[in-house]
Design a protein around this motif. Structure first.
Motif, PDB file in Angstrom:
ATOM      1  N   GLU A   1       0.832  -1.205   0.000  1.00 52.63           N
ATOM      2  CA  GLU A   1       0.000   0.000   0.000  1.00 52.63           C
ATOM      3  C   GLU A   1       0.869   1.259   0.000  1.00 52.63           C
ATOM      4  O   GLU A   1       0.567   2.244  -0.688  1.00 52.63           O
ATOM      5  CB  GLU A   1      -0.935  -0.003   1.216  1.00 52.63           C
TER       6      GLU A   1
ATOM      7  N   GLU B   1       2.378   1.615  -3.546  1.00 55.34           N
ATOM      8  CA  GLU B   1       1.378   2.087  -4.503  1.00 55.34           C
ATOM      9  C   GLU B   1       1.068   3.563  -4.283  1.00 55.34           C
ATOM     10  O   GLU B   1       0.893   4.321  -5.241  1.00 55.34           O
ATOM     11  CB  GLU B   1       0.096   1.246  -4.380  1.00 55.34           C
ATOM     12  N   ALA B   2       0.991   3.988  -3.006  1.00 52.63           N
ATOM     13  CA  ALA B   2       0.718   5.396  -2.704  1.00 52.63           C
ATOM     14  C   ALA B   2       1.836   6.292  -3.226  1.00 52.63           C
ATOM     15  O   ALA B   2       1.589   7.376  -3.764  1.00 52.63           O
ATOM     16  CB  ALA B   2       0.541   5.588  -1.197  1.00 52.63           C
ATOM     17  N   LYS B   3       3.081   5.834  -3.076  1.00 53.39           N
ATOM     18  CA  LYS B   3       4.208   6.617  -3.581  1.00 53.39           C
ATOM     19  C   LYS B   3       4.204   6.666  -5.105  1.00 53.39           C
ATOM     20  O   LYS B   3       4.561   7.676  -5.709  1.00 53.39           O
ATOM     21  CB  LYS B   3       5.522   6.032  -3.067  1.00 53.39           C
ATOM     22  N   LYS B   4       3.786   5.586  -5.737  1.00 53.95           N
ATOM     23  CA  LYS B   4       3.710   5.572  -7.196  1.00 53.95           C
ATOM     24  C   LYS B   4       2.658   6.560  -7.694  1.00 53.95           C
ATOM     25  O   LYS B   4       2.885   7.332  -8.624  1.00 53.95           O
ATOM     26  CB  LYS B   4       3.373   4.165  -7.698  1.00 53.95           C
ATOM     27  N   GLU B   5       1.482   6.545  -7.046  1.00 54.58           N
ATOM     28  CA  GLU B   5       0.400   7.442  -7.447  1.00 54.58           C
ATOM     29  C   GLU B   5       0.756   8.898  -7.183  1.00 54.58           C
ATOM     30  O   GLU B   5       0.353   9.800  -7.915  1.00 54.58           O
ATOM     31  CB  GLU B   5      -0.882   7.069  -6.712  1.00 54.58           C
ATOM     32  N   GLY B   6       1.523   9.147  -6.118  1.00 59.79           N
ATOM     33  CA  GLY B   6       1.957  10.505  -5.809  1.00 59.79           C
ATOM     34  C   GLY B   6       3.211  10.897  -6.558  1.00 59.79           C
ATOM     35  O   GLY B   6       3.794  11.950  -6.293  1.00 59.79           O
ATOM     36  N   GLU B   7       3.630  10.026  -7.470  1.00 56.82           N
ATOM     37  CA  GLU B   7       4.807  10.254  -8.302  1.00 56.82           C
ATOM     38  C   GLU B   7       6.069  10.480  -7.473  1.00 56.82           C
ATOM     39  O   GLU B   7       6.965  11.242  -7.855  1.00 56.82           O
ATOM     40  CB  GLU B   7       4.579  11.422  -9.269  1.00 56.82           C
TER      41      GLU B   7
END
Length: 279
Positions: A219, A222-228
């Motif tokens: 999680e 994924e959060a870091k990926k979505e926040g670039e």
């Protein structure tokens, strides 16, 4: 499902051609090590501390250290011959025992068995015999260059190979430090503990247990990926052959000039001494 081993399981005169498949998989999230400064993956090299240079795979031999810094070297052919002697043998069930006679500390890894070509009938025969008798088979087999002691049993209508440790691989419990020899709990404490165990007792349902750390880590990723919040490793420039050749030529030229200059000085030095003597 990937086949990782093919062979024959036998008991008595019954031979069962089988394929073996891994029954479990490692779900650990693998993290890479990056250089903090440039975010480039760190490279690990095999280095000989004596020669102070990187060693290629074809320069490495296997050896057994029987004493400090004393080795017996074993070549690949010797190891391969030992391995072949074992793998050519059919896996024979040596004994049939009750499953509850084996403590769980002995169990190591599980593999599924499926019948190979022409083995369906004999596969079903062994499965039925194990089901009706409630027994499990004990056998030896070669897996990944190691002779394994194994259990053959049934799991949800499928034959399973369960590798188990040899007795000398299980450490003696007497070596465990600070284990009290006797139970010193008071009667009231013991009764309360037993009541708590009774209240928490339930049927085993593996589906309700979850690796919470792995879930939380995914999680976070994924959060870091979505926040670039991502990083891209810098590509390490690869010098081409022309650059290497040019560098080598320039270095050779510099060395040649230095050598020539040094030799010239050596030749001129004695002539000066002669002039002083002549005066």
């Amino acid at each position: 499902m990937h086949t990782m081993w093919k062979g024959t399981i036998s008991f008595g005169l019954v031979n069962i051609p089988v394929k073996m498949h891994a029954a479990t998989e490692n779900k650990d999230i693998k993290l890479r090590n990056l250089h903090k400064e440039c975010r480039t993956p760190v490279k690990y090299q095999k280095v000989c501390p004596n020669c102070d240079k990187e060693v290629e795979n074809d320069e490495i031999v296997k050896a057994y250290e029987y004493a400090k810094n004393k080795f017996v070297v074993l070549d690949d052919d010797e190891l391969e011959n030992l391995k072949k002697e074992q793998t050519d043998k059919a896996v024979e069930i040596m004994d049939f025992v009750n499953l509850d006679e084996i403590d769980p500390i002995y169990f190591e890894k599980s593999y599924y068995l499926s019948p190979n070509d022409g083995g369906a009938k004999s596969y079903g025969l062994l499965r039925s015999a194990l089901q009706d008798t409630g027994k499990i088979g004990i056998a030896k087999m070669m897996i990944r260059s190691k002779e394994q002691l194994a259990v053959i049993r049934i799991y949800e209508n499928t034959l399973v190979v369960e590798t188990i440790h040899y007795p000398d691989e299980v450490r003696d419990v007497k070596d465990v430090p600070n284990v009290p020899a006797e139970n010193n709990a008071e009667e009231k404490e013991l009764e309360t503990a037993k009541m708590l165990i009774d209240q928490l007792s339930a049927d085993f349902e593996p589906e309700k247990y979850e690796d919470e750390y792995r879930t939380a880590l995914m999680e976070l990723i994924e959060a870091k990926k979505e926040g670039e919040e991502v990083t891209t490793a810098q590509e390490t420039p690869q010098p081409d052959n022309v650059t290497n050749l040019m560098d080598a030529l320039e270095e050779s030229l510099n060395r040649a000039q230095k050598d020539k200059s040094s030799k010239t000085k050596q030749k001129t030095a004695p002539s000066k001494e002669k002039k002083k003597v002549a005066k």
